[in-house]
Design an enzyme around this catalytic site. Structure first.
Site, PDB file in Angstrom:
ATOM      1  N   ARG A   1       0.842  -1.210   0.000  1.00 18.01           N
ATOM      2  CA  ARG A   1       0.000   0.000   0.000  1.00 18.01           C
ATOM      3  C   ARG A   1       0.872   1.254   0.000  1.00 18.01           C
ATOM      4  O   ARG A   1       0.526   2.271  -0.584  1.00 18.01           O
ATOM      5  CB  ARG A   1      -0.973   0.013   1.191  1.00 18.01           C
TER       6      ARG A   1
ATOM      7  N   TYR B   1     -16.314  15.316 -16.225  1.00 15.61           N
ATOM      8  CA  TYR B   1     -16.839  13.958 -16.110  1.00 15.61           C
ATOM      9  C   TYR B   1     -17.894  13.922 -14.996  1.00 15.61           C
ATOM     10  O   TYR B   1     -17.677  14.500 -13.915  1.00 15.61           O
ATOM     11  CB  TYR B   1     -15.680  12.992 -15.826  1.00 15.61           C
TER      12      TYR B   1
END
Ligand code: PLP
Length: 383
Positions: free
Chosen positions: A48, A101
């Site tokens: 991560r 968007y």
């Protein structure tokens, strides 16, 4: 090095263990520590916080955009989310392009608004509207150019000249044109956002995103959120995107040439009432499109006789074009924004910014352009 060399080699080094020339998919959660007090020289500890395959892609995208570094994300929306999380706090204000968007609008109005962030959706193609929208609480100006789906252009340098003296970071969603055609950081922007799902991958194989930064402090803030919120790209997606990005320039050129030919065909067709493509002289911002970017891209839109019903009937009769939500792939895709990509925008706001019910968006692919045109011709003949 030139763009074509960098898109193939930047970030990639042959694997020191096997000599493989492709960066391996480092499919590993964790990385061994030589002792309790030490990490590996490579600095990797847990995927991560960092993964070598993802690092390679981040280096490539940063190089292509001319940034000091980039952070890769699970999706384009995770990238936009990271920019918001890194730069705005409760009580702050952000300006976002009024055409962007639909997911960006949804994230702002349905998520960040809940945390006390105030948004103005401004017509960023009008610099006076940008000047009027910023206030003493503004911590981010987020523009998308050309914008999805109307293709409205924002003057990147013009907006940056407003934001820079005020110390407000200007982020540009450069998904539609990619750094091959448009380089926002060179025009004064501070951050660049990508849905790598689109042209960087180019093959409809992944969803991913990236944020490229001009300055170290911005990269630190974005990378902190990438790790803290766990918005990371997976090694497999990074690997696929590393392969897709090697042909970015070639796909952009060919797909844009196809788009120009398709736009010219539609422009001449009696059953097509309106066509929008930045390369056409009739495009309202043709001059800015020509000045700001070195190409017009492969996105367009049109409206047909018979309005919404006509558009739906056309979309249902195509054989080569695929009715689907994505864009930027080698496959030509056709989309109905009002019911698909921008369905979550409130209708009055959607109509106000020009996303009409009859607007048909096209993402022109890499097929033989004669086949694309013939398919549209047979569909239009049925109307
Ligand atoms: N930005 C633009 C311009 C887009 O078109 C999209 C998706 O369509 C996104 C961001 C979001 O990207 P993703 O679907 O990878 O989350």
């Amino acid at each position: 090095m030139g763009f074509r060399t960098d898109q193939i080699h930047a970030g990639a080094t042959p694997d020191p263990v096997s000599g493989a020339i492709l960066t391996p998919i480092h499919q590993s959660t964790t990385f061994v520590q030589p002792s309790v007090d030490d990490y590996m020289e490579t600095g990797y500890s847990y995927s991560r916080s960092g993964n070598p395959t993802v690092t390679a892609l981040q280096a490539r995208i940063a190089k292509l955009e001319g940034g000091i570094g980039s952070a890769a994300f699970a999706t384009g929306m995770a990238a936009t989310n990271a920019v918001f999380m890194a730069l705005v706090n409760s009580g702050d204000h952000a300006v976002v392009s009024d055409v962007a968007y639909g997911g960006t609008y949804r994230l702002a109005t349905k998520v960040f608004a809940r945390f006390g962030v105030d948004f103005t959706f401004a017509d960023t193609s009008d610099l006076d509207a940008v000047r009027a929208a910023v206030n003493e609480r503004t911590r981010l100006v987020f523009t998308e150019t050309p914008a999805n789906p109307t293709l409205k252009y924002t003057d990147i340098a013009g907006v940056s000249e407003i934001t820079a003296p005020l110390g407000i970071p200007h982020a540009v969603d450069n998904t539609f044109l990619t750094p091959y055609y448009q380089r926002p950081l060179e025009l004064g922007a501070d951050l660049v956002v990508h849905s790598t799902t689109k042209y960087f991958d180019g093959h409809n194989a992944t969803v991913g995103g990236a944020v490229v930064c001009r300055a170290e402090a911005l990269l630190e803030a974005v990378a902190f959120v990438q790790n803290a919120a766990g918005l990371i790209m997976s090694p497999m997606v990074a690997w696929l995107t590393l392969q897709g990005s090697k042909t970015l320039s070639e796909r952009m050129e060919r797909q844009s040439a196809n788009a120009m030919a398709v736009a010219e065909f539609l422009d001449d067709h009696p059953k097509v009432t309106r066509v929008s493509y930045p390369g056409l002289a009739s495009f309202p911002q043709h001059e800015l499109a020509t000045k700001q970017a070195s190409g017009y891209g492969a996105m367009g839109w049109f409206e047909v006789e018979g309005g919404v019903e006509g558009g739906k009937s056309l979309m249902g009769s195509l054989r080569v074009w695929i009715l689907a939500e994505n864009l930027g792939s080698v496959e030509s895709l056709i989309t109905h924004p009002a019911t698909m990509t921008h369905a979550d925008m409130e209708k009055p706001e959607r109509l106000r910014v020009g996303i009409t019910d009859g607007l048909v968006r096209i993402s022109v692919g890499l097929e033989d352009v004669e086949d694309l045109i013939e398919d549209l011709a047979q569909g239009l003949d049925l109307l």
